[in-house]
Design an enzyme around this catalytic site. Structure first.
Site, PDB file in Angstrom:
ATOM      1  N   ARG A  79      30.514  14.427  31.644  1.00 41.18           N
ATOM      2  CA  ARG A  79      29.741  15.060  31.214  1.00 41.18           C
ATOM      3  C   ARG A  79      29.390  16.896  29.567  1.00 41.18           C
ATOM      4  NH1 ARG A  79      25.745  12.228  30.299  1.00 41.18           N
ATOM      5  NH2 ARG A  79      25.639  11.465  32.690  1.00 41.18           N
ATOM      6  N   HIS A  85      31.252  10.191  21.542  1.00 38.79           N
ATOM      7  CA  HIS A  85      29.994  11.246  21.820  1.00 38.79           C
ATOM      8  C   HIS A  85      30.170  12.220  22.041  1.00 38.79           C
ATOM      9  CE1 HIS A  85      26.770  10.931  24.261  1.00 38.79           C
ATOM     10  NE2 HIS A  85      26.598   9.437  24.353  1.00 38.79           N
ATOM     11  N   ASP A  88      16.783  10.412  20.917  1.00 40.90           N
ATOM     12  CA  ASP A  88      18.014   9.357  20.981  1.00 40.90           C
ATOM     13  C   ASP A  88      17.609   8.308  19.690  1.00 40.90           C
ATOM     14  OD1 ASP A  88      19.960   7.694  21.679  1.00 40.90           O
ATOM     15  OD2 ASP A  88      19.335   7.832  24.456  1.00 40.90           O
ATOM     16  N   GLU A 137      27.274  11.256  17.288  1.00 41.14           N
ATOM     17  CA  GLU A 137      27.953  10.356  17.355  1.00 41.14           C
ATOM     18  C   GLU A 137      28.016   9.791  16.374  1.00 41.14           C
ATOM     19  OE1 GLU A 137      26.403   8.833  20.677  1.00 41.14           O
ATOM     20  OE2 GLU A 137      25.499  10.893  21.437  1.00 41.14           O
TER      21      GLU A 137
HETATM   22  O1  TA6 Z   1      24.619   7.730  22.945  1.00 39.71           O
HETATM   23  C1  TA6 Z   1      22.853   8.665  23.661  1.00 39.71           C
HETATM   24  C2  TA6 Z   1      23.413   7.315  25.276  1.00 39.71           C
HETATM   25  O2  TA6 Z   1      23.187   6.429  24.929  1.00 39.71           O
HETATM   26  C3  TA6 Z   1      22.003   7.557  25.695  1.00 39.71           C
HETATM   27  O3  TA6 Z   1      21.465   6.776  25.144  1.00 39.71           O
HETATM   28  C4  TA6 Z   1      22.281   8.674  27.156  1.00 39.71           C
HETATM   29  O4  TA6 Z   1      21.898   7.138  27.797  1.00 39.71           O
HETATM   30  C5  TA6 Z   1      24.085   9.311  26.536  1.00 39.71           C
HETATM   31  O5  TA6 Z   1      24.093   8.080  25.401  1.00 39.71           O
HETATM   32  C6  TA6 Z   1      24.825   9.254  28.000  1.00 39.71           C
HETATM   33  O6  TA6 Z   1      25.138   8.502  28.676  1.00 39.71           O
HETATM   34  P1  TA6 Z   1      26.103   8.052  29.929  1.00 39.71           P
HETATM   35  O7  TA6 Z   1      26.328   7.276  30.168  1.00 39.71           O
HETATM   36  O8  TA6 Z   1      26.884   9.287  29.696  1.00 39.71           O
HETATM   37  O9  TA6 Z   1      24.348   9.395  31.219  1.00 39.71           O
END
Ligand code: TA6
Length: 293
Positions: free
Chosen positions: A72, A163, A203, A262
């Site tokens: 993360r 991302h 989001d 992203e």
């Molecule tokens: O890019 C945004 C997103 O798709 C959100 O919807 C949120 O879920 C985030 O990515 C993080 O996703 P993850 O699978 O890393 O928890």
């Protein structure tokens, strides 16, 4: 002239050292222009700190480095799809072990190339032959290019995202702009004035982004230009309070100092015939800084 070297030459590098975070092997770059750390797990950039600056990348204090989950923070490589269009969410690249293919270095920059190719494990998830390379250029700016190549005989459809989790001083004093006129939120289409401020969870998939998205981070007194190519969308995400509390790898208040911007290929819209490649990039540049940090 800068010579491209093989991973086996790493011991002779002036700027790159092999390091470790938890279970994960990392490469640490210490260069006069910037420092950076890259995990082989996921080809995940964990940190990028231009000389004299705060880190541009946010990393969760509760990030999991056990190699069993995505990390993360930093720049997860979501590939060969973005989001939950398939399992696992955001593809398998971010939880696969990549290898260092080559590197080059001089007083201007360090360039790393990490590689992932199809294996029995990837074919169980996605039954295609491929080669993916992540080019990481560490200098005053960070340039990341994901080169996806179809090494099989039949067409493949790919999406994905770099991302990026940006490190900001205070999300309530942060705006993201130059995002274009249309976005999707919770599957609904919206009109946009091209800018977003943050007072709740955001989001959004911006569908007509400008080539350079601007992030204004008033608390750190800096502007960050995020220059993207090869994308058809820019996703902006901040989970805000409730969602952060529900996530094991985020501290309750840590949403206050991050925003994801992203470079995204939405909807698996890149179709690659045999031997074709696609390049998705993002580049992070600090535009001004009064060094109020
Ligand atoms: O890019 C945004 C997103 O798709 C959100 O919807 C949120 O879920 C985030 O990515 C993080 O996703 P993850 O699978 O890393 O928890």
């Amino acid at each position: 002239m800068t010579i491209t070297l093989q991973a086996s030459d790493l011991a002779s590098s002036q700027f790159i050292a092999t390091t470790q975070r938890g279970q994960i092997q990392t490469l640490t770059v210490k260069h006069p222009k910037a420092t950076a750390e890259v995990a082989l797990f996921g080809a995940h950039i964990l940190s990028f700190q231009p000389e004299g600056q705060q880190d541009l990348l946010w990393m969760s204090e509760k990030a999991d480095f056990s190699m069993t989950k995505p990390i993360r923070g930093g720049i997860p490589v979501c590939w060969p799809w973005f989001g939950k269009v398939d399992e696992p969410a955001h593809g398998f690249a971010r939880t696969s072990l990549w290898s260092l293919k080559t590197f080059s270095e001089d007083l201007n920059k360090v360039h790393l190339v990490l590689e992932l190719t199809d294996s029995e494990a990837t074919r169980q998830i996605w039954d295609h032959a491929f080669n993916a390379e992540l080019h990481i250029e560490v200098s005053e700016t960070l340039k990341v290019s994901l080169v996806s190549s179809n090494t099989g005989n039949s067409e493949i459809a790919i999406g994905g995202a770099l991302h990026t989790y940006l490190n900001v001083g205070d999300i309530t004093q942060t705006t993201v702009s130059h995002l274009g006129n249309e976005y999707i939120e919770k599957s609904q289409q919206h009109a946009s004035n091209g800018e977003t401020a943050f007072t709740e969870e955001v989001d959004r998939i911006y569908l007509q982004p400008e080539p350079i998205t601007q992030v204004e981070d008033m608390a750190f007194n800096r502007k960050i230009a995020v220059t993207n190519t090869g994308n058809n969308a820019v996703v902006v995400w901040n989970p805000w309070a409730e969602l952060s509390r529900s996530m094991a790898d985020m501290a309750d208040n840590s949403y206050q100092t991050m925003v994801c911007v992203e470079s995204t290929v939405h909807d698996r819209s890149i179709h690659l015939a045999a031997n074709e490649s696609h390049i998705l990039t993002t580049q992070l540049t600090v535009k001004n800084s009064g060094h109020k940090e």
